[in-house]
Design a protein around this motif. Sequence first.
Motif, PDB file in Angstrom:
ATOM      1  N   ILE A 458      95.261  62.191  34.389  1.00 33.98           N
ATOM      2  CA  ILE A 458      94.036  61.822  33.694  1.00 33.98           C
ATOM      3  C   ILE A 458      92.802  62.465  34.317  1.00 33.98           C
ATOM      4  O   ILE A 458      91.795  62.685  33.633  1.00 33.98           O
ATOM      5  CB  ILE A 458      93.896  60.286  33.645  1.00 33.98           C
ATOM      6  N   PRO A 462      92.358  66.431  29.327  1.00 34.18           N
ATOM      7  CA  PRO A 462      91.532  65.793  28.288  1.00 34.18           C
ATOM      8  C   PRO A 462      92.336  64.889  27.354  1.00 34.18           C
ATOM      9  O   PRO A 462      91.814  63.887  26.859  1.00 34.18           O
ATOM     10  CB  PRO A 462      90.929  66.980  27.538  1.00 34.18           C
ATOM     11  N   GLN A 465      92.814  61.592  29.085  1.00 38.90           N
ATOM     12  CA  GLN A 465      91.522  60.903  29.100  1.00 38.90           C
ATOM     13  C   GLN A 465      91.229  60.289  27.732  1.00 38.90           C
ATOM     14  O   GLN A 465      90.771  59.136  27.635  1.00 38.90           O
ATOM     15  CB  GLN A 465      90.415  61.887  29.486  1.00 38.90           C
ATOM     16  N   ARG A 469      90.706  56.301  26.923  1.00 43.17           N
ATOM     17  CA  ARG A 469      89.503  55.833  26.219  1.00 43.17           C
ATOM     18  C   ARG A 469      89.868  55.145  24.915  1.00 43.17           C
ATOM     19  O   ARG A 469      89.251  54.135  24.535  1.00 43.17           O
ATOM     20  CB  ARG A 469      88.560  57.008  25.958  1.00 43.17           C
ATOM     21  N   GLU A 491      89.940  56.537  38.685  1.00 45.25           N
ATOM     22  CA  GLU A 491      89.978  57.468  37.553  1.00 45.25           C
ATOM     23  C   GLU A 491      89.647  56.776  36.228  1.00 45.25           C
ATOM     24  O   GLU A 491      90.412  56.808  35.274  1.00 45.25           O
ATOM     25  CB  GLU A 491      91.340  58.167  37.518  1.00 45.25           C
ATOM     26  N   PRO A 493      87.868  56.520  32.812  1.00 44.94           N
ATOM     27  CA  PRO A 493      87.165  57.305  31.799  1.00 44.94           C
ATOM     28  C   PRO A 493      86.132  56.492  31.020  1.00 44.94           C
ATOM     29  O   PRO A 493      85.188  57.049  30.471  1.00 44.94           O
ATOM     30  CB  PRO A 493      88.286  57.792  30.886  1.00 44.94           C
ATOM     31  N   GLY A 537      86.517  62.363  33.329  1.00 46.08           N
ATOM     32  CA  GLY A 537      86.357  62.620  31.900  1.00 46.08           C
ATOM     33  C   GLY A 537      84.945  62.478  31.390  1.00 46.08           C
ATOM     34  O   GLY A 537      84.741  62.096  30.237  1.00 46.08           O
TER      35      GLY A 537
END
Length: 633
Positions: A458, A462, A465, A469, A491, A493, A537
């Motif tokens: 992640i 992308p 990520q 999300r 990490e 996002p 991200g």
Amino acid sequence: MSTLDGIVAAPDTASPQALPLATRQDGTYPRPQMLRAHWADLDGTWSFRNDGDDTAWRTGFPDARDIVVPFPPESVASGIDEPGFHPVVWYSRTIGRAELEAAGHGAEAPRLLLHFGAVDHRARVWIDGHFIGEHEGGHTPFSFDVTDVLTGDGTGTSAAPGTDTDVDAVHTLVVRAEDDPHDLTQPRGKQDWHEDPHAIWYRRTTGIWQTVWLEAVPTTSIEYLRWTNLDHQTLRLTVRLAGVRTGGERLRVDARWDERDEHLATIETALGATTNEFDVLVPIARQTNGQAEDELHWTPETPRLVDATVTLLAAGGDRTVDAVASYFGVRTVGVDGGAFLLNGRRYDVRSVLNQGYWPDSHIAAPSREALRREVELIKELGFNAARNHQKIEDPHFLYWADRLGILVWGEAPGAYAFSPRAVQRLMREWMDAVERDASHPSIVTWVPANESWGVQHIATDPAQQAYARSLADVTRAIDPTRPVISNDGWEHPDSDIITIHDYEGDGPRLAATYADDAARTVLVNGIGPADRRILVGGAVDRGQPVMLTEFGGVNYQPGVQREDGWGYTSATDGDDWVARITALYDAIRASSFLAGSCYTQLTDTMQETNGLLNADRSPKVPIEQIRRAITGR
């Protein structure tokens, strides 16, 4: 039928049926926020067959063994005690007149629903050789209307009303459960894909691990309820109906604070004819007095619950079609100014990581009473919250969290692969879990992902990520009233709370990392513990609350030593263990910005001997010493 502590009559019914008082139930009802007077518990001894796909098993088990449901076959409690791989298992039991009567079957409740609390991972169901249906998702409930096969003419067709030709028959229920131990796209949480547990993973759970039960309902019935706190004085009740609509029905909601014998609201409304799902606003008038509104607020210190009766009335409003008992809590949660807010006020979250595993029953609790005791122990240790880790917890636990008062982090069991199939599976199961549990006032935060499990790249990918999300956003779309953590630990996002996992064992060094706002800026905007970035991200620090949601994990084994037992750090004896925990909590208490914490972990779990309690839930030192270390008093 379960024994319940209190009853309340469904209001203004032509033939009143006593309903359980939802806030005083004994914790056995498998769906604690939507109760009827009768239900048939199908747990207990079933027939069991391991592996194979002989279609004859759909109607008979010639060489089966006994298994105790709902305990998984890997566990001692099941009576099978075979911890190896079980790709396919079969279950069977009979259903007869006694079960139909216990379920409340009769002229006023002619439809029969077969409910499964959870079957890991994919279930297919037959009755008398008739295929009933299937479900995928090892942690979420599912149901089938089995009226035709249980009360029909033997061909799967319902008998004419009042003739019930088959009610004296003995029927054979068969369940096939498929659980590929090597399929890493399945949401599995802490279940190991190796044959023996290793590192932080535990024994697997295959097949039925929550209650199976039978329920009789009217021809038109209330199928689903959901309570949503819109603010400090208004709730929205979402009601979904099932069955045949005649048109012109009305819905009535009666709310009462049983603790004070105080009537709070009665709402009655006409239901439209074009849909089977309705929203009803339920204002609590007493809450308009701002000086008195705290009296009713649900908190861990004051876990006040409101009883509700939801009644479906026929056209004209003079006859009850269906009625169920429920409860809700009046409370709001949110984040602002770097703080976690409960009922609009800063609330310091003092949580413990709860794996929800038991030595003899694994992911299934050894008894319903054990789930109440789990909540009691969490409170006795000085915590006000629990992070139920990598497991969609049994609803019985959530009932006791509501009633006794602890905050709960609702968390998804992670998969370990990233692929379209893994995305689809987790997304679907997680949405079902949020829908099941959204009414519980104890649940205050949603956690759809943990430590980048299933999104291992992640930080740079992308697509991963976007997936994290999306999980967070779909959670907010289903439930915009609770904070969402997109990837607990690091990490992040897109998280409403920035959560960090840090197993630093030295108190002063931990204190320096979380000392003040300058330390916060360095931590949140850089590379944190475990050499992981905190934000990824394109995520930016918006001033969200920061919580240390995994720390501690100090190994101490009084008595018999496990050779494979481990923790993140180790103590030499009980005094050293308490001193280490105290130093870590002193560091947290000294922080100027931490909004909460979560200690790893509540109990020893298999090879992880870093619990505050032994695996049998006994304290490692007198519980007062542990509480003093945790609370500082």
